[in-house]
Design an enzyme around this catalytic site. Structure first.
Site, mmCIF file in Angstrom:
data_model
loop_
_atom_site.group_PDB
_atom_site.id
_atom_site.type_symbol
_atom_site.label_atom_id
_atom_site.label_comp_id
_atom_site.label_asym_id
_atom_site.label_seq_id
_atom_site.Cartn_x
_atom_site.Cartn_y
_atom_site.Cartn_z
ATOM 1 N N HIS A 169 56.601 117.976 66.955
ATOM 2 C CA HIS A 169 55.471 119.254 66.402
ATOM 3 C C HIS A 169 55.862 120.105 67.544
ATOM 4 O O HIS A 169 56.638 120.754 67.718
ATOM 5 C CB HIS A 169 54.434 118.063 66.909
ATOM 6 N N HIS A 194 71.690 124.368 62.167
ATOM 7 C CA HIS A 194 72.203 123.144 62.048
ATOM 8 C C HIS A 194 71.619 122.452 63.058
ATOM 9 O O HIS A 194 72.539 122.542 64.122
ATOM 10 C CB HIS A 194 73.336 122.441 61.231
#
Length: 214
Positions: free
Chosen positions: A140, A149
């Site tokens: 979250h 990446h």
């Protein structure tokens, strides 16, 4: 109506993206690369163009691009191609595997790519041209910068914030609330417990120590 898709690249990363797209009924019209390299079943029957002029023959209103170039630390090719074609007015498709779990309250910016088994929780934002690779977890309220990446199996706890061009290696873990500066690298298997500055590298040495170097 969806625009036709053109994939930049014809290697391993491109094949994973094409596999996802084909499973969603969106087979690309062409791949663009200097050479095919290894024959890959997922790329079979898709025309291969060697000349950028073939892309430019189609207007941005006609086609959408998919960035099939993989992301490795120290290589700017993926980011450079994204910036080049954006400057020419082209847009990049988001690619999201149906086998990923993406919260309705996550935001995916242009060109974001979410692979199979990835989990993105509520409040997460994934920046332009960033990859959340196979089985990675972004919990979250994480904010991931552009051209990032997050490699297979990496885990980001809540509230992690990254700059642009960050690479988080396979199986790495980042604890909650950590900030990571632009162009930094968290090496495969490393556990990051404190902020990492721009262009710094955190890595595992001999399986036990995690130095940080400029």
């Amino acid at each position: 109506m969806s625009k036709a898709l053109i994939v930049l690249g014809a290697g391993g990363h491109a094949s994973v993206l094409v596999d996802i797209l084909r499973s969603q009924g969106r087979s690309p019209m062409a791949l663009v690369a200097p050479a095919m390299g290894i024959a890959r079943a997922a790329l079979a029957d898709i025309p291969l163009w060697h000349d950028e002029a073939r892309i430019l023959a189609h207007t941005p209103d006609e086609v959408e691009l998919v960035n099939g170039i993989g992301s490795l630390p120290g290589s700017s090719l993926r980011a450079d191609l994204f910036a080049r074609y954006r400057a020419l007015g082209y847009c990049f498709a988001r690619v999201v595997s149906t086998n990923a779990m993406v919260s309705d309250y996550a935001v995916l910016e242009e060109g974001a790519q979410i692979m199979a088994g990835a989990i993105l929780q509520a409040g997460t934002r994934i920046g332009p041209n960033s990859i959340i690779n196979t089985g990675a977890i972004v919990d979250h309220d994480c904010h991931i910068g552009s051209d990032n990446h997050v490699a297979p199996g990496a885990v980001l706890s809540g509230g992690v914030v990254t700059g642009d061009g960050v690479h988080i290696g396979t199986g790495a873990a980042v604890i909650q609330g950590i900030s990571i500066g632009a162009d930094a690298v968290v090496g495969a298997g490393a556990t990051l417990t404190r902020p990492l500055g721009s262009k710094q590298i955190a890595y595992v040495a001999r399986g036990s120590v995690m130095p940080i170097k400029q």
